[in-house]
Motif scaffolding. Structure first.
Motif, PDB file in Angstrom:
ATOM      1  N   ASP A 268       0.837  -1.211   0.000  1.00 49.64           N
ATOM      2  CA  ASP A 268       0.000   0.000   0.000  1.00 49.64           C
ATOM      3  C   ASP A 268       0.869   1.258   0.000  1.00 49.64           C
ATOM      4  OD1 ASP A 268      -2.284  -1.599   0.145  1.00 49.64           O
ATOM      5  OD2 ASP A 268      -2.461  -1.396   2.323  1.00 49.64           O
ATOM      6  N   LEU A 269       1.941   1.226   0.783  1.00 52.16           N
ATOM      7  CA  LEU A 269       2.868   2.363   0.836  1.00 52.16           C
ATOM      8  C   LEU A 269       3.498   2.585  -0.539  1.00 52.16           C
ATOM      9  CD1 LEU A 269       4.485   4.542   2.325  1.00 52.16           C
ATOM     10  CD2 LEU A 269       6.125   2.749   2.952  1.00 52.16           C
ATOM     11  N   VAL A 270       3.907   1.516  -1.191  1.00 50.95           N
ATOM     12  CA  VAL A 270       4.495   1.624  -2.530  1.00 50.95           C
ATOM     13  C   VAL A 270       3.503   2.279  -3.487  1.00 50.95           C
ATOM     14  CG1 VAL A 270       5.262   0.289  -4.544  1.00 50.95           C
ATOM     15  CG2 VAL A 270       6.169  -0.234  -2.262  1.00 50.95           C
ATOM     16  N   GLU A 271       2.234   1.898  -3.416  1.00 50.56           N
ATOM     17  CA  GLU A 271       1.220   2.512  -4.286  1.00 50.56           C
ATOM     18  C   GLU A 271       1.091   4.013  -4.001  1.00 50.56           C
ATOM     19  OE1 GLU A 271      -0.182   1.291  -7.030  1.00 50.56           O
ATOM     20  OE2 GLU A 271       1.160  -0.370  -6.566  1.00 50.56           O
ATOM     21  N   GLU A 272       1.113   4.392  -2.730  1.00 53.10           N
ATOM     22  CA  GLU A 272       1.066   5.821  -2.368  1.00 53.10           C
ATOM     23  C   GLU A 272       2.268   6.556  -2.951  1.00 53.10           C
ATOM     24  OE1 GLU A 272       0.777   6.706   1.810  1.00 53.10           O
ATOM     25  OE2 GLU A 272      -1.103   5.600   2.028  1.00 53.10           O
ATOM     26  N   LEU A 273       3.449   5.962  -2.826  1.00 55.90           N
ATOM     27  CA  LEU A 273       4.668   6.601  -3.329  1.00 55.90           C
ATOM     28  C   LEU A 273       4.650   6.690  -4.855  1.00 55.90           C
ATOM     29  CD1 LEU A 273       7.270   4.934  -0.942  1.00 55.90           C
ATOM     30  CD2 LEU A 273       6.530   7.328  -0.911  1.00 55.90           C
ATOM     31  N   ARG A 274       4.242   5.611  -5.523  1.00 53.60           N
ATOM     32  CA  ARG A 274       4.171   5.608  -6.997  1.00 53.60           C
ATOM     33  C   ARG A 274       3.291   6.739  -7.518  1.00 53.60           C
ATOM     34  NH1 ARG A 274       3.014  -0.691  -8.126  1.00 53.60           N
ATOM     35  NH2 ARG A 274       5.126  -1.370  -8.570  1.00 53.60           N
ATOM     36  N   ALA A 275       2.220   7.021  -6.791  1.00 50.44           N
ATOM     37  CA  ALA A 275       1.250   8.026  -7.235  1.00 50.44           C
ATOM     38  C   ALA A 275       1.757   9.457  -7.042  1.00 50.44           C
ATOM     39  CB  ALA A 275      -0.061   7.843  -6.477  1.00 50.44           C
ATOM     40  N   ARG A 276       2.834   9.641  -6.295  1.00 49.84           N
ATOM     41  CA  ARG A 276       3.342  10.978  -5.999  1.00 49.84           C
ATOM     42  C   ARG A 276       3.793  11.729  -7.234  1.00 49.84           C
ATOM     43  NH1 ARG A 276       7.187  11.235  -0.777  1.00 49.84           N
ATOM     44  NH2 ARG A 276       5.535  11.816   0.678  1.00 49.84           N
ATOM     45  N   GLU A 277       4.731  11.152  -7.958  1.00 50.40           N
ATOM     46  CA  GLU A 277       5.293  11.786  -9.149  1.00 50.40           C
ATOM     47  C   GLU A 277       6.098  10.763  -9.938  1.00 50.40           C
ATOM     48  OE1 GLU A 277       8.776  14.466  -7.977  1.00 50.40           O
ATOM     49  OE2 GLU A 277       7.425  14.692  -6.275  1.00 50.40           O
ATOM     50  N   PRO A 278       6.466  11.080 -11.188  1.00 46.24           N
ATOM     51  CA  PRO A 278       7.123  10.098 -12.068  1.00 46.24           C
ATOM     52  C   PRO A 278       8.401   9.483 -11.502  1.00 46.24           C
ATOM     53  CG  PRO A 278       6.340  11.942 -13.359  1.00 46.24           C
ATOM     54  CD  PRO A 278       6.118  12.303 -11.914  1.00 46.24           C
ATOM     55  N   ARG A 279       9.194  10.227 -10.766  1.00 48.03           N
ATOM     56  CA  ARG A 279      10.451   9.642 -10.258  1.00 48.03           C
ATOM     57  C   ARG A 279      10.177   8.491  -9.286  1.00 48.03           C
ATOM     58  NH1 ARG A 279      12.751  13.609  -5.686  1.00 48.03           N
ATOM     59  NH2 ARG A 279      10.760  14.388  -4.950  1.00 48.03           N
ATOM     60  N   TYR A 280       9.101   8.592  -8.508  1.00 50.80           N
ATOM     61  CA  TYR A 280       8.732   7.486  -7.612  1.00 50.80           C
ATOM     62  C   TYR A 280       8.188   6.314  -8.423  1.00 50.80           C
ATOM     63  CZ  TYR A 280       9.194  10.595  -3.568  1.00 50.80           C
ATOM     64  OH  TYR A 280       9.679  11.435  -2.596  1.00 50.80           O
ATOM     65  N   ALA A 281       7.366   6.615  -9.424  1.00 49.33           N
ATOM     66  CA  ALA A 281       6.821   5.565 -10.284  1.00 49.33           C
ATOM     67  C   ALA A 281       7.963   4.792 -10.949  1.00 49.33           C
ATOM     68  CB  ALA A 281       5.893   6.166 -11.333  1.00 49.33           C
ATOM     69  N   ALA A 282       9.012   5.501 -11.378  1.00 51.89           N
ATOM     70  CA  ALA A 282      10.166   4.842 -12.010  1.00 51.89           C
ATOM     71  C   ALA A 282      10.920   3.974 -11.002  1.00 51.89           C
ATOM     72  CB  ALA A 282      11.105   5.887 -12.611  1.00 51.89           C
ATOM     73  N   ALA A 283      11.101   4.479  -9.806  1.00 55.75           N
ATOM     74  CA  ALA A 283      11.852   3.737  -8.786  1.00 55.75           C
ATOM     75  C   ALA A 283      11.132   2.456  -8.370  1.00 55.75           C
ATOM     76  CB  ALA A 283      12.107   4.619  -7.573  1.00 55.75           C
ATOM     77  N   PHE A 284       9.803   2.501  -8.373  1.00 60.71           N
ATOM     78  CA  PHE A 284       9.022   1.343  -7.921  1.00 60.71           C
ATOM     79  C   PHE A 284       8.328   0.612  -9.064  1.00 60.71           C
ATOM     80  CE2 PHE A 284       9.259   4.061  -4.114  1.00 60.71           C
ATOM     81  CZ  PHE A 284       9.830   3.138  -3.241  1.00 60.71           C
ATOM     82  N   ALA A 285       8.834   0.773 -10.289  1.00 62.76           N
ATOM     83  CA  ALA A 285       8.207   0.157 -11.462  1.00 62.76           C
ATOM     84  C   ALA A 285       8.295  -1.369 -11.423  1.00 62.76           C
ATOM     85  CB  ALA A 285       8.849   0.686 -12.734  1.00 62.76           C
ATOM     86  N   ASP A 286       9.398  -1.904 -10.934  1.00 63.65           N
ATOM     87  CA  ASP A 286       9.611  -3.357 -10.938  1.00 63.65           C
ATOM     88  C   ASP A 286       9.930  -3.819  -9.516  1.00 63.65           C
ATOM     89  OD1 ASP A 286      10.223  -5.987 -11.394  1.00 63.65           O
ATOM     90  OD2 ASP A 286      12.034  -5.575 -12.581  1.00 63.65           O
ATOM     91  N   LEU A 287       8.912  -4.244  -8.795  1.00 64.45           N
ATOM     92  CA  LEU A 287       9.119  -4.648  -7.400  1.00 64.45           C
ATOM     93  C   LEU A 287       9.971  -5.905  -7.268  1.00 64.45           C
ATOM     94  CD1 LEU A 287       5.720  -3.872  -5.664  1.00 64.45           C
ATOM     95  CD2 LEU A 287       7.741  -2.438  -5.925  1.00 64.45           C
ATOM     96  N   SER A 288      10.062  -6.708  -8.334  1.00 68.92           N
ATOM     97  CA  SER A 288      10.907  -7.900  -8.248  1.00 68.92           C
ATOM     98  C   SER A 288      12.380  -7.517  -8.148  1.00 68.92           C
ATOM     99  CB  SER A 288      10.682  -8.816  -9.449  1.00 68.92           C
ATOM    100  OG  SER A 288      11.181  -8.213 -10.631  1.00 68.92           O
ATOM    101  N   ALA A 289      12.706  -6.260  -8.501  1.00 63.28           N
ATOM    102  CA  ALA A 289      14.095  -5.776  -8.423  1.00 63.28           C
ATOM    103  C   ALA A 289      14.352  -5.055  -7.100  1.00 63.28           C
ATOM    104  CB  ALA A 289      14.370  -4.842  -9.590  1.00 63.28           C
ATOM    105  N   LEU A 290      13.413  -5.157  -6.164  1.00 60.63           N
ATOM    106  CA  LEU A 290      13.554  -4.454  -4.877  1.00 60.63           C
ATOM    107  C   LEU A 290      13.395  -5.390  -3.698  1.00 60.63           C
ATOM    108  CD1 LEU A 290      11.455  -1.190  -5.334  1.00 60.63           C
ATOM    109  CD2 LEU A 290      13.907  -1.354  -4.955  1.00 60.63           C
ATOM    110  N   ARG A 291      14.031  -5.016  -2.612  1.00 59.35           N
ATOM    111  CA  ARG A 291      13.841  -5.670  -1.322  1.00 59.35           C
ATOM    112  C   ARG A 291      13.397  -4.591  -0.354  1.00 59.35           C
ATOM    113  NH1 ARG A 291      13.963  -8.920  -4.436  1.00 59.35           N
ATOM    114  NH2 ARG A 291      15.239 -10.763  -4.648  1.00 59.35           N
ATOM    115  N   VAL A 292      12.798  -5.023   0.756  1.00 57.38           N
ATOM    116  CA  VAL A 292      12.332  -4.066   1.755  1.00 57.38           C
ATOM    117  C   VAL A 292      12.706  -4.580   3.143  1.00 57.38           C
ATOM    118  CG1 VAL A 292      10.013  -5.101   1.908  1.00 57.38           C
ATOM    119  CG2 VAL A 292      10.349  -2.710   2.561  1.00 57.38           C
ATOM    120  N   ALA A 293      13.055  -3.641   4.010  1.00 54.93           N
ATOM    121  CA  ALA A 293      13.320  -3.963   5.412  1.00 54.93           C
ATOM    122  C   ALA A 293      12.444  -3.063   6.281  1.00 54.93           C
ATOM    123  CB  ALA A 293      14.794  -3.744   5.748  1.00 54.93           C
TER     124      ALA A 293
END
Length: 87
Positions: A35-60
């Motif tokens: 849900d947080l990722v969706e909120e961040l993606r909706a902020r602006e294009p740079r966030y959408a680009a950073a979170f475009a492929d969640l398989s390339a990300l890990r979270v702690a």
């Protein structure tokens, strides 16, 4: 949705480079990391680009490796980073 909470969000490596910030303090009502990722993606294009492929990300969450379905209740810090490689 849960009660809005102040959360520290930390970005590492290319995630930080795409967003342009090493960390930020945000207020979120997100119930899970996804849900947080969706909120961040909706902020602006740079966030959408950073979170475009969640398989390339890990979270702690509070410095413990977690996954995107994990709840955020009581979490003070969320960190996003690319997978670590051995060597």
């Amino acid at each position: 949705m849960t009660e809005p909470a102040r959360t520290e969000v930390v970005y590492f490596a290319w995630v930080r480079e795409r967003i342009g910030l090493p960390r930020e303090s945000i207020t979120t009502s997100a119930a899970t990391v996804a849900d947080l990722v969706e909120e961040l993606r909706a902020r602006e294009p740079r966030y959408a680009a950073a979170f475009a492929d969640l398989s390339a990300l890990r979270v702690a969450l509070d410095q413990e490796l977690s996954d995107f379905s994990s709840p955020l209740a009581g979490v003070r810090e969320v960190a996003f980073f690319p997978p670590m490689t051995g060597g």
